[in-house]
Design a protein around this motif. Structure first.
Motif, PDB file in Angstrom:
ATOM      1  N   PHE A   1      10.129  -2.123  -7.877  1.00 12.72           N
ATOM      2  CA  PHE A   1      10.175  -1.194  -6.753  1.00 12.72           C
ATOM      3  C   PHE A   1      11.605  -1.136  -6.221  1.00 12.72           C
ATOM      4  CE2 PHE A   1       5.629  -1.733  -6.798  1.00 12.72           C
ATOM      5  CZ  PHE A   1       5.143  -0.525  -6.331  1.00 12.72           C
ATOM      6  N   HIS A   2      11.940  -0.018  -5.601  1.00 10.95           N
ATOM      7  CA  HIS A   2      13.284   0.186  -5.057  1.00 10.95           C
ATOM      8  C   HIS A   2      13.327  -0.010  -3.535  1.00 10.95           C
ATOM      9  CE1 HIS A   2      17.153   2.014  -4.199  1.00 10.95           C
ATOM     10  NE2 HIS A   2      16.553   2.827  -3.366  1.00 10.95           N
ATOM     11  N   ARG A   3      12.227   0.333  -2.849  1.00  9.53           N
ATOM     12  CA  ARG A   3      12.208   0.320  -1.381  1.00  9.53           C
ATOM     13  C   ARG A   3      10.836  -0.108  -0.878  1.00  9.53           C
ATOM     14  NH1 ARG A   3      14.697   2.948   3.045  1.00  9.53           N
ATOM     15  NH2 ARG A   3      13.211   3.592   4.639  1.00  9.53           N
ATOM     16  N   ILE A   4      10.837  -1.047   0.068  1.00  8.86           N
ATOM     17  CA  ILE A   4       9.611  -1.482   0.733  1.00  8.86           C
ATOM     18  C   ILE A   4       9.788  -1.227   2.223  1.00  8.86           C
ATOM     19  CG2 ILE A   4       8.009  -3.387   1.149  1.00  8.86           C
ATOM     20  CD1 ILE A   4       8.275  -2.630  -1.822  1.00  8.86           C
ATOM     21  N   GLU A   5       8.835  -0.524   2.817  1.00  8.86           N
ATOM     22  CA  GLU A   5       8.888  -0.225   4.244  1.00  8.86           C
ATOM     23  C   GLU A   5       7.879  -1.064   5.008  1.00  8.86           C
ATOM     24  OE1 GLU A   5       8.300   3.993   4.728  1.00  8.86           O
ATOM     25  OE2 GLU A   5      10.327   4.449   4.002  1.00  8.86           O
TER      26      GLU A   5
ATOM     27  N   GLY B   1       9.300   4.506  -6.667  1.00 11.64           N
ATOM     28  CA  GLY B   1       9.576   3.086  -6.518  1.00 11.64           C
ATOM     29  C   GLY B   1       9.502   2.594  -5.086  1.00 11.64           C
ATOM     30  N   GLN B   2       8.548   3.153  -4.317  1.00 12.95           N
ATOM     31  CA  GLN B   2       8.434   2.799  -2.914  1.00 12.95           C
ATOM     32  C   GLN B   2       7.023   2.337  -2.578  1.00 12.95           C
ATOM     33  OE1 GLN B   2       9.890   5.933  -0.369  1.00 12.95           O
ATOM     34  NE2 GLN B   2      11.504   6.452  -1.800  1.00 12.95           N
TER      35      GLN B   2
ATOM     36  N   GLN C   1       0.844  -1.194   0.000  1.00  9.76           N
ATOM     37  CA  GLN C   1       0.000   0.000   0.000  1.00  9.76           C
ATOM     38  C   GLN C   1       0.876   1.239   0.000  1.00  9.76           C
ATOM     39  OE1 GLN C   1      -2.078  -1.139   3.500  1.00  9.76           O
ATOM     40  NE2 GLN C   1      -0.644  -0.157   4.874  1.00  9.76           N
ATOM     41  N   SER C   2       0.241   2.394   0.035  1.00  9.96           N
ATOM     42  CA  SER C   2       0.965   3.671  -0.021  1.00  9.96           C
ATOM     43  C   SER C   2       1.981   3.653  -1.156  1.00  9.96           C
ATOM     44  CB  SER C   2       1.663   3.960   1.317  1.00  9.96           C
ATOM     45  OG  SER C   2       0.741   3.959   2.374  1.00  9.96           O
ATOM     46  N   LEU C   3       1.519   3.209  -2.313  1.00 16.71           N
ATOM     47  CA  LEU C   3       2.406   3.056  -3.461  1.00 16.71           C
ATOM     48  C   LEU C   3       2.868   4.410  -3.983  1.00 16.71           C
ATOM     49  CD1 LEU C   3       0.371   0.367  -5.425  1.00 16.71           C
ATOM     50  CD2 LEU C   3       2.182  -0.008  -3.754  1.00 16.71           C
ATOM     51  N   ASN C   4       4.166   4.537  -4.161  1.00 13.78           N
ATOM     52  CA  ASN C   4       4.766   5.703  -4.794  1.00 13.78           C
ATOM     53  C   ASN C   4       5.454   5.170  -6.044  1.00 13.78           C
ATOM     54  OD1 ASN C   4       6.510   7.696  -5.703  1.00 13.78           O
ATOM     55  ND2 ASN C   4       7.128   8.342  -3.651  1.00 13.78           N
TER      56      ASN C   4
END
Length: 111
Positions: A62-66, A27-28, A20-23
């Motif tokens: 994607f580059h980063r997943i939090e 790519g986050q 969720q909170s896709l950017n």
């Protein structure tokens, strides 16, 4: 993006994992999950989080997943660690729960 976590043998729903909170430009995304009580302690959450993260960082680019969780939720901290997320810090009073404001651990996985 939401996926059901299910037992492949009898199609029992064990939980859910989502991005969720896709950017898309940056790519986050943020990953979240929950697991039914009957499936807790069986590594269901770490496997689901790992699968979704691998897909997001690999196939989709994607580059980063939090991953964030209350500092009081040690089970989620273990899930993050088992799934390869590094703890980056604490977000003070970042999320309102039923019992008040919680500090949140911030974990991340990058490509």
């Amino acid at each position: 993006m939401h996926w059901t976590i299910a037992d492949g043998e009898n199609d029992t729903v064990l939980g859910r994992v989502s991005l969720q909170s896709l950017n898309l430009r940056g790519g986050q995304a943020e990953i979240s999950y929950w697991v039914m009580p009957l499936a807790r302690g069986a590594a269901v959450a770490p496997r689901a989080v790992t699968a979704a993260t691998d897909w997001a960082l690999g196939e989709t680019g994607f580059h980063r997943i939090e991953l964030g969780h209350s500092v009081a939720n040690q089970a989620s901290c273990r899930v993050a660690a088992k799934a390869g997320f590094e703890q980056e810090g604490i977000r003070r009073r970042a999320l309102l729960h039923v019992d008040g404001w919680h500090d949140m651990h911030l974990h991340a996985c990058t490509r």
